[in-house]
Design a protein around this motif. Structure first.
Motif, short mmCIF file in Angstrom:
data_model
loop_
_atom_site.label_atom_id
_atom_site.label_comp_id
_atom_site.label_asym_id
_atom_site.label_seq_id
_atom_site.Cartn_x
_atom_site.Cartn_y
_atom_site.Cartn_z
N ILE A 77 12.12 -0.61 2.73
CA ILE A 77 11.23 -0.07 1.72
C ILE A 77 9.82 -0.36 2.27
CG2 ILE A 77 10.47 -0.48 -0.58
CD1 ILE A 77 13.32 -1.12 -1.33
N THR B 51 5.77 -0.48 1.41
CA THR B 51 4.97 -0.39 0.28
C THR B 51 3.46 -0.21 0.78
OG1 THR B 51 6.25 -2.15 -0.81
CG2 THR B 51 4.11 -1.72 -1.70
N ASN C 107 5.23 13.23 -1.40
CA ASN C 107 6.74 13.56 -0.84
C ASN C 107 6.93 13.33 0.54
OD1 ASN C 107 7.96 13.97 -3.40
ND2 ASN C 107 7.45 15.99 -3.24
N ILE D 77 7.05 9.68 1.06
CA ILE D 77 8.52 9.14 0.46
C ILE D 77 9.40 9.41 1.48
CG2 ILE D 77 10.09 9.39 -1.38
CD1 ILE D 77 7.74 9.67 -3.28
N ASN D 78 9.34 10.52 2.07
CA ASN D 78 10.47 10.99 2.88
C ASN D 78 10.34 10.08 4.20
OD1 ASN D 78 11.60 13.03 1.26
ND2 ASN D 78 10.08 14.61 2.25
N GLY E 296 9.78 6.77 3.92
CA GLY E 296 10.07 5.54 3.72
C GLY E 296 9.24 4.67 2.86
N SER F 81 7.84 4.21 -0.43
CA SER F 81 8.37 4.45 -1.76
C SER F 81 7.89 3.79 -2.76
CB SER F 81 9.94 4.28 -1.89
OG SER F 81 10.29 2.77 -1.47
N ARG F 82 6.68 2.95 -2.56
CA ARG F 82 6.00 2.29 -3.54
C ARG F 82 4.53 2.32 -3.04
NH1 ARG F 82 7.92 -2.53 -5.92
NH2 ARG F 82 6.42 -3.99 -4.60
N PHE G 79 5.44 10.62 -11.02
CA PHE G 79 6.45 9.80 -10.12
C PHE G 79 6.57 8.24 -10.60
CE2 PHE G 79 4.02 13.01 -7.33
CZ PHE G 79 5.16 13.25 -6.41
N GLU H 170 8.95 6.31 -10.64
CA GLU H 170 9.72 5.42 -9.64
C GLU H 170 8.94 4.91 -8.71
OE1 GLU H 170 12.72 4.37 -10.86
OE2 GLU H 170 12.22 5.61 -12.63
N ASN H 171 7.85 5.45 -8.41
CA ASN H 171 7.28 5.26 -7.15
C ASN H 171 5.67 4.62 -7.22
OD1 ASN H 171 8.88 8.03 -6.67
ND2 ASN H 171 9.04 6.43 -5.19
N THR I 286 6.57 -6.04 1.87
CA THR I 286 7.18 -5.51 0.47
C THR I 286 7.56 -6.56 -0.25
OG1 THR I 286 7.93 -3.15 1.25
CG2 THR I 286 8.97 -4.19 -0.58
#
Length: 255
Positions: A2, A4, A24, A27-28, A30, A32-33, A54, A56-57, A246
């Motif tokens: 993950i 960040t 995106n 996110i693709n 890696g 994701s935060r 978004f 979740e992100n 992270t």
């Protein structure tokens, strides 16, 4: 793994034509935060929309950027205070002092910075500091406010080793981004003397794109270039560095 990005202006007008695709793309890869700093009240609705799109992100901050501390700064600070009471935020930022663009506003910048530190302490939140040509002025205020309730991130850290140590002494992580990849960035010369527990990654997109994108629009996916640079500095794997930084961001932001 993950990754960040602790500082990215995803609501910037620079992304108006391809914002969703750009996010995106990160996110693709890696990332994701995303932690989103505020500038002033004019961007609040865009930030809230990002969080909605978004959930979740995207994690939001609230604050008044020092370059936007103008004649109406008291009204802007009221907006910050109102939003902190009415919505969930993960930091007060970005706040601080900037003497590159306008030295004449130093007095009200100092007032706004200190007031927002008080707000952060009141809400038990970290601060995210913007400092440009103002290390002494920022450190003076941090010294006054130093206690167990003061913590956060020294965003886009560009100081020397001694200044890095001083920032860390105020419970600040160092936000490391594209500057670490520049030939004249200098911070890469001493970063290996700083324990990784004090480091978080950021892009400050759309600004400060790392090499080889320097001078172009930055985006969160380019944090991979920062990650790559730091793996060579610290001589550890990409996955280990991503996980450590992270975890450091989780320590600061509580999520």
């Amino acid at each position: 793994m993950i990754i960040t990005d602790t500082h990215t202006h995803l609501y910037s007008e620079a992304f108006d034509e391809d914002r969703i695709e750009m996010i995106n793309r990160a996110i693709n890869n890696g990332v994701s935060r995303f932690f989103i700093p505020a500038i002033d009240s004019s961007y609040t609705s865009s930030m809230l929309q990002l969080e909605k799109d978004f959930p979740e992100n995207v994690f939001l901050m609230m604050g008044l950027h020092p370059t936007h501390v103008k004649d109406n700064y008291k009204k802007e600070l009221q907006h910050v205070e109102h939003m902190l009471k009415s919505h969930k935020f993960y930091a007060v930022g970005e706040i601080g002092i900037d003497l590159y663009w306008d030295k004449s506003t130093l007095g009200i910048q100092q007032e706004a910075f200190q007031y927002q530190i008080w707000l952060a302490k009141k809400h038990k939140l970290p601060i995210v500091i913007h400092c440009r040509e103002a290390f002494n002025e920022v450190f003076d205020i941090l010294e006054k406010e130093k206690d167990t309730d003061l913590f956060g991130i020294f965003h886009c850290f560009t100081g020397n080793f001694e200044q890095a140590q001083q920032a860390i002494s105020y419970n600040m992580k160092l936000g490391i981004g594209g500057v670490s990849t520049f030939k004249n960035g200098k911070i890469d010369k001493f970063l290996n003397k700083i324990n990784l527990k004090h480091i978080v990654l950021e892009t400050d997109s759309p600004y400060l794109a790392p090499t080889p994108y320097r001078g172009k629009r930055n985006e969160s996916a380019y944090i991979l270039k920062v990650l790559e640079k730091l793996t060579s500095i610290y001589n550890i794997s990409t996955e280990e560095l991503a996980n450590i930084t992270t975890q450091n961001s989780k320590t600061v932001f509580g999520i």
